[in-house]
Enzyme design. Structure first.
Site: not given
Ligand code: FAD
Length: 389
Positions: A72, A200, A292, A296, A384
């Protein structure tokens, strides 16, 4: 068991960190609480900064993204029933890629499996120990048996509700939070996107976002009340409400269909400081959450693990802890800028219950200024597409 870096969590942060360390010859084990299929199936983010794609390139996990992802060059902002395009490529020379978090996760998991690296799924009672000393450990239970991993470092990549941040004493951590007085109701449908780029919309009935995961799969969001439940939003009601908030051209082109996923997410800004506690480092949602609106969350997880992997590489290759000592300050400087941008986008585009007509007029003035000023459009574009890291 012994490894150099014990990673808690197999989300984007943990999986990407594992591959970045592996490419530098630093062995690591990932402990994940959920089954692999559950992690793979989580529908979340979908907009990748080019810096995030470069990191996937670096670990050899971007081949499918380049083939199937949609590049995009701009976004559209609508208000007062009129759409305005912001040409981000013209403003910054950079692009974004539409490629779902589910696909990023799948590609990183495949790369990890191909490299023969250890991931323990369904690890229960994962607990970091002794991270304030030089001999940290992580214990966990699998099939009723307790195990322990001795390591040099622990990476807490376990998301907002994880155990890593929760293991830090209250006196050692400071948190900053804003909870917004609304949520996002999102649906995924097997329908072509209403428009080639994201739309948006600021509307008196509330914010909406038209986005996508591919040329045949669309993602739509509506601002909703925090009291709303999925059951109150059958598909027909969702599509009717979306049409009320869209501009006439979008309504004309909108293709509706049954939802294949529907969820409500609350919106929150959250930052924990610092991101380092002795030999444990937080990365991604474990340390910060953004609404969201600015797309980011996933991209910040990627920039955190970029900084952390470079620091660990420096530690092992050059026996220098300078990068590790600087990790928290370096990561937080970028995190706070993304938190600011996400807060600003959220503030400009949503209907706030407590700011009244004055707040609505200020939003319109800000939007009008945005789409008529090259400086303002460039500022939005720079943030962005992602600040450099
Ligand atoms: C419903 C939802 C919609 C979203 N939509 C967007 C979007 O449209 N655009 C955007 O940019 N961001 C979005 N986000 C945010 C984005 O998905 C997250 O910022 C991203 O997933 C972060 O990655 P992470 O690896 O830090 O955390 P996570 O993806 O949360 O991964 C953490 C992992 O740790 C595991 N875990 C947790 N606790 C434990 C434990 N005690 N022991 C072992 N493992 C554990 C979990 O199961 C998970 O697999 C969204 C988030 C959510 C919840």
């Amino acid at each position: 068991m012994r490894t150099k870096v014990a990673i808690i969590g197999a989300g984007p942060a943990g999986l990407l960190l594992g591959q970045l360390l592996h490419t530098s010859g630093i062995d690591n084990i990932i402990l994940e609480g959920q089954p692999a299929d559950y992690v793979r199936g989580r529908i979340r983010a979908g907009v990748l900064e080019d810096g995030t794609v470069s990191l996937l390139d670096e670990v050899g996990a971007a081949e499918r993204a380049h083939r199937e992802g949609l590049v995009h060059h701009g976004v559209e902002i609508a208000f007062g029933g009129v759409r305005h395009r912001i040409d981000m490529h013209a403003a910054t020379g950079r692009t974004l890629m539409i490629y779902g978090q589910t696909e990023v996760t799948r590609d990183l998991m495949s790369a990890r499996a191909a490299a023969g690296l250890t991931t323990v799924y369904q690890a229960a009672d994962v607990t970091p120990h002794d991270f304030e000393r030089d001999t940290p450990r992580v214990s966990y239970a699998k099939d009723g048996v307790t195990h322990e991993i001795a390591c040099d470092f622990i990476a807490g990549c376990d998301g907002f509700h994880g155990v890593s941040r929760a293991s830090v004493p209250d006196s050692a951590i400071r948190t900053f939070e804003r909870v917004y007085p609304f949520g996002w109701l999102g649906i995924l449908s097997e329908t072509p996107p209403v428009s080639p780029e994201l739309i948006y919309t600021n509307h008196e009935r509330g914010f909406s976002l038209c986005t996508m995961r591919s040329t045949h799969r669309s993602r739509y969001y509506l601002q909703c009340s925090l009291d709303d439940h999925i059951e109150q939003w059958p598909d027909d009601r969702f599509w009717e409400e979306l049409k009320r908030r869209l501009d006439p051209r979008a309504v004309e082109h909108l293709v509706t269909g049954p939802s294949i996923e529907k969820s409500i997410a609350p919106l929150r800004s959250f930052v924990a400081e610092p991101m380092r506690f002795g030999r444990m480092y937080l990365a991604g949602d474990a340390a910060h959450i953004v609404p969201p609106t600015g797309a980011k969350g996933l991209n910040l997880a990627a920039s955190d693990v970029h900084y952390l992997s470079r620091a660990l590489r420096e530690f092992y290759a050059e026996k220098s802890s300078a990068g590790l000592d600087a990790y928290s300050a370096t990561a937080l400087a970028r995190v706070w800028k993304a938190v600011r941008f996400s807060w600003w986008m959220t503030s400009m585009l949503h209907k706030f219950p407590d700011t009244g007509e004055f707040g609505a007029r200020i939003q319109l003035a800000e939007l009008d200024y945005l789409v008529s000023s090259n400086a303002a459009m460039t500022s939005l574009s720079e943030n962005y597409v992602g600040l450099p890291f």
